[in-house]
Each structure stands twice: as structure tokens, then as C-alpha cells.
Write a protein that holds these residues in place. Structure first.
Motif, PDB file in Angstrom:
ATOM      1  N   THR A   1       0.894  -1.245  -0.094  1.00  0.00           N
ATOM      2  CA  THR A   1       0.091   0.017   0.010  1.00  0.00           C
ATOM      3  C   THR A   1       0.940   1.201  -0.003  1.00  0.00           C
ATOM      4  OG1 THR A   1      -1.618  -1.088   1.172  1.00  0.00           O
ATOM      5  CG2 THR A   1      -1.704   1.243   1.226  1.00  0.00           C
ATOM      6  N   ARG A   2       1.849   1.339   0.908  1.00  0.00           N
ATOM      7  CA  ARG A   2       2.702   2.362   0.708  1.00  0.00           C
ATOM      8  C   ARG A   2       3.467   2.560  -0.720  1.00  0.00           C
ATOM      9  NH1 ARG A   2       4.082   0.173   5.974  1.00  0.00           N
ATOM     10  NH2 ARG A   2       6.174  -0.669   4.943  1.00  0.00           N
ATOM     11  N   ALA A   3       3.624   1.546  -1.281  1.00  0.00           N
ATOM     12  CA  ALA A   3       4.223   1.792  -2.671  1.00  0.00           C
ATOM     13  C   ALA A   3       3.212   1.841  -3.796  1.00  0.00           C
ATOM     14  CB  ALA A   3       4.923   0.245  -3.047  1.00  0.00           C
ATOM     15  N   ASN A   4       1.980   2.202  -3.218  1.00  0.00           N
ATOM     16  CA  ASN A   4       0.745   2.532  -4.034  1.00  0.00           C
ATOM     17  C   ASN A   4       0.279   1.498  -5.043  1.00  0.00           C
ATOM     18  OD1 ASN A   4       0.550   5.357  -3.256  1.00  0.00           O
ATOM     19  ND2 ASN A   4       2.292   5.789  -4.455  1.00  0.00           N
ATOM     20  N   ILE A   5       0.476   0.526  -4.192  1.00  0.00           N
ATOM     21  CA  ILE A   5      -0.130  -0.995  -5.179  1.00  0.00           C
ATOM     22  C   ILE A   5      -1.585  -1.240  -4.317  1.00  0.00           C
ATOM     23  CG2 ILE A   5       0.272  -3.380  -5.468  1.00  0.00           C
ATOM     24  CD1 ILE A   5       3.175  -2.585  -5.720  1.00  0.00           C
ATOM     25  N   LYS A   6      -2.379  -1.377  -5.124  1.00  0.00           N
ATOM     26  CA  LYS A   6      -3.855  -1.722  -4.596  1.00  0.00           C
ATOM     27  C   LYS A   6      -3.838  -3.310  -4.378  1.00  0.00           C
ATOM     28  CE  LYS A   6      -8.562  -1.453  -5.575  1.00  0.00           C
ATOM     29  NZ  LYS A   6      -9.682  -1.365  -6.455  1.00  0.00           N
ATOM     30  N   THR A   7      -4.307  -3.522  -3.221  1.00  0.00           N
ATOM     31  CA  THR A   7      -4.451  -4.842  -2.472  1.00  0.00           C
ATOM     32  C   THR A   7      -5.556  -5.292  -2.116  1.00  0.00           C
ATOM     33  OG1 THR A   7      -3.866  -4.000  -0.277  1.00  0.00           O
ATOM     34  CG2 THR A   7      -1.924  -4.831  -1.335  1.00  0.00           C
ATOM     35  N   TYR A   8      -5.941  -6.473  -2.198  1.00  0.00           N
ATOM     36  CA  TYR A   8      -7.031  -7.116  -1.451  1.00  0.00           C
ATOM     37  C   TYR A   8      -6.676  -8.064  -0.407  1.00  0.00           C
ATOM     38  CZ  TYR A   8     -10.994  -9.985  -0.453  1.00  0.00           C
ATOM     39  OH  TYR A   8     -12.063 -10.570   0.366  1.00  0.00           O
ATOM     40  N   ILE A   9      -6.943  -8.015   1.028  1.00  0.00           N
ATOM     41  CA  ILE A   9      -6.942  -8.755   1.874  1.00  0.00           C
ATOM     42  C   ILE A   9      -8.139  -8.998   2.708  1.00  0.00           C
ATOM     43  CG2 ILE A   9      -6.107  -7.067   3.417  1.00  0.00           C
ATOM     44  CD1 ILE A   9      -3.957  -9.036   4.747  1.00  0.00           C
ATOM     45  N   ASP A  10      -8.719 -10.010   2.924  1.00  0.00           N
ATOM     46  CA  ASP A  10      -9.989 -10.500   3.434  1.00  0.00           C
ATOM     47  C   ASP A  10     -10.464  -9.919   4.497  1.00  0.00           C
ATOM     48  OD1 ASP A  10      -8.399 -11.918   5.315  1.00  0.00           O
ATOM     49  OD2 ASP A  10      -9.575 -13.652   5.150  1.00  0.00           O
ATOM     50  N   VAL A  11      -9.565  -9.302   5.580  1.00  0.00           N
ATOM     51  CA  VAL A  11     -10.080  -8.900   6.650  1.00  0.00           C
ATOM     52  C   VAL A  11     -10.373  -7.433   6.747  1.00  0.00           C
ATOM     53  CG1 VAL A  11      -8.789 -10.323   8.403  1.00  0.00           C
ATOM     54  CG2 VAL A  11      -7.712  -8.289   7.482  1.00  0.00           C
ATOM     55  N   LEU A  12     -10.073  -7.122   5.354  1.00  0.00           N
ATOM     56  CA  LEU A  12     -10.364  -5.553   5.394  1.00  0.00           C
ATOM     57  C   LEU A  12     -11.605  -5.488   4.301  1.00  0.00           C
ATOM     58  CD1 LEU A  12      -6.950  -3.828   4.706  1.00  0.00           C
ATOM     59  CD2 LEU A  12      -8.200  -3.859   6.907  1.00  0.00           C
ATOM     60  N   ASP A  13     -12.274  -6.526   3.997  1.00  0.00           N
ATOM     61  CA  ASP A  13     -13.515  -6.539   3.078  1.00  0.00           C
ATOM     62  C   ASP A  13     -14.572  -6.863   3.623  1.00  0.00           C
ATOM     63  OD1 ASP A  13     -15.211  -7.002   1.080  1.00  0.00           O
ATOM     64  OD2 ASP A  13     -14.092  -8.892   0.323  1.00  0.00           O
ATOM     65  N   ALA A  14     -15.658  -5.881   4.071  1.00  0.00           N
ATOM     66  CA  ALA A  14     -16.688  -6.340   4.945  1.00  0.00           C
ATOM     67  C   ALA A  14     -17.411  -7.250   4.376  1.00  0.00           C
ATOM     68  CB  ALA A  14     -17.607  -4.859   4.805  1.00  0.00           C
ATOM     69  N   GLU A  15     -17.675  -7.370   2.875  1.00  0.00           N
ATOM     70  CA  GLU A  15     -18.439  -8.549   2.235  1.00  0.00           C
ATOM     71  C   GLU A  15     -18.009  -9.799   2.712  1.00  0.00           C
ATOM     72  OE1 GLU A  15     -20.259 -10.255  -1.932  1.00  0.00           O
ATOM     73  OE2 GLU A  15     -18.375  -8.791  -2.014  1.00  0.00           O
ATOM     74  N   SER A  16     -16.862 -10.130   2.862  1.00  0.00           N
ATOM     75  CA  SER A  16     -16.126 -11.492   3.285  1.00  0.00           C
ATOM     76  C   SER A  16     -16.331 -11.743   4.561  1.00  0.00           C
ATOM     77  CB  SER A  16     -14.531 -11.506   2.965  1.00  0.00           C
ATOM     78  OG  SER A  16     -13.963 -10.700   3.861  1.00  0.00           O
ATOM     79  N   GLN A  17     -16.694 -10.621   5.641  1.00  0.00           N
ATOM     80  CA  GLN A  17     -17.006 -11.044   7.026  1.00  0.00           C
ATOM     81  C   GLN A  17     -18.436 -11.132   7.118  1.00  0.00           C
ATOM     82  OE1 GLN A  17     -14.041 -10.808   8.824  1.00  0.00           O
ATOM     83  NE2 GLN A  17     -13.155 -10.578   6.970  1.00  0.00           N
ATOM     84  N   THR A  18     -19.277 -11.033   6.004  1.00  0.00           N
ATOM     85  CA  THR A  18     -20.725 -11.292   6.459  1.00  0.00           C
ATOM     86  C   THR A  18     -21.717 -11.967   5.518  1.00  0.00           C
ATOM     87  OG1 THR A  18     -21.127  -9.201   5.040  1.00  0.00           O
ATOM     88  CG2 THR A  18     -20.830  -8.898   7.113  1.00  0.00           C
ATOM     89  N   THR A  19     -20.840 -12.852   4.530  1.00  0.00           N
ATOM     90  CA  THR A  19     -21.481 -13.509   3.341  1.00  0.00           C
ATOM     91  C   THR A  19     -21.480 -14.796   4.028  1.00  0.00           C
ATOM     92  OG1 THR A  19     -21.279 -14.141   1.160  1.00  0.00           O
ATOM     93  CG2 THR A  19     -19.250 -14.175   2.318  1.00  0.00           C
TER      94      THR A  19
END
Length: 161
Positions: A23-41
């Protein structure tokens, strides 16, 4: 060109550190703990599969705990099927499964720097693909570019500079 970070939850600290570095290198990431949908589906498999197809790279955090995970191998398999760039980041002292030899194996902060440089080079030279499916006419070109990414990064990690 988001990077999907795969990990066993016991390795969350390492995964979050890699996430912060990218993220500091301006690279977009996906990590499940930051995704509300993965927490509630109720359909976590569907969410994970969709998120992988929305990413261009998968970086798997692998440790002795990963051997007891079904999700990390599943995510690597999904990334393989959808022709994503794949790397592993080894933590701890355990040996990595042999099937990971196909892709670059990162083990240090310097290796993460090499990944970031390879990722940025790929974006600059437009060798990467847009997230989503690859049409048949572009599949061969994309596979060649993916092999180039993997081979170049593996060689850089091996050289150490």
C-alpha cells in the motif's frame, strides 16, 4: 492491478505487514480482513473466487501453519486457473511445498522490494492484464508475459540484487 494477499489467519501479522508495504508503494491490494463482504457472506467461496478474478497478482504468505489451511491452496489454485501472477512469501523455518517451486519464492523484505519493482515495471511496460477474464486471443500473450514476470522475479531473488 490489485494484489490478492492469501494467508492463514495465524499468519495475519505477516500478511498485514506485506499489505502495508504494498500500500505504501501505491499498489492496490485485497486482503479479506479489510473486506466487509467477506466478513458477512454465506458464500465465502464465491467472494474469494470473484476477488481473485478482480486481481492480477496473488501473494501467498506461507508458514508451517499453512499446511493446515484449506483456503491458501484453494486460493493459489483459483489464481492458477485464472492465470494470475503468483508468488509466495515464506515465513518461519518450514519447507515450502514443491508445487510452489513454479513461482517466485520470497523470504525477506528485500524480496518484497524486488516484487514491488517487478510489479511496477510490468505496469509501466503494460505487460500486465486488466483484472477479470482473459479473452482467447490474448491468452497466449498474457501467459508469455506471466512467465516473463515469474522468471525475471525468480532470477532477481536468486541473485539477491
Amino acid at each position: 492491478m490489485p494484489v490478492f494477499i492469501s494467508y492463514r489467519h495465524t499468519d495475519r501479522v505477516q500478511a498485514m505487514a506485506i499489505n502495508a508495504r504494498l500500500t505504501r508503494a501505491n499498489i492496490k491490494t485485497y486482503i479479506d480482513v479489510l473486506d466487509a463482504e467477506s466478513q458477512t457472506t454465506d458464500d465465502i467461496t464465491g467472494v474469494i473466487t470473484r476477488r481473485i478474478t478482480e486481481c492480477t497478482h496473488l501473494l501467498a504468505v506461507v508458514s508451517e501453519h499453512t499446511a493446515r489451511s484449506w483456503w491458501v491452496p484453494f486460493e493459489i489454485g483459483e489464481a492458477t486457473i485464472s492465470n494470475r501472477r503468483i508468488c509466495s512469501f515464506k515465513t518461519g523455518t518450514s519447507e515450502l511445498p514443491l508445487y510452489l517451486d513454479k513461482w517466485p519464492k520470497l523470504t525477506s523484505d528485500t524480496d518484497i522490494s524486488f516484487f514491488i519493482e517487478a510489479y511496477c515495471d510490468e505496469a509501466t511496460t503494460k505487460r500486465s492484464m486488466a483484472p477479470g477474464s482473459v479473452n482467447e486471443s490474448m491468452r497466449s500473450v498474457y501467459q508469455q508475459n506471466a512467465e516473463f514476470f515469474h522468471n525475471q522475479l525468480k532470477a532477481r531473488v536468486r541473485r539477491g540484487y
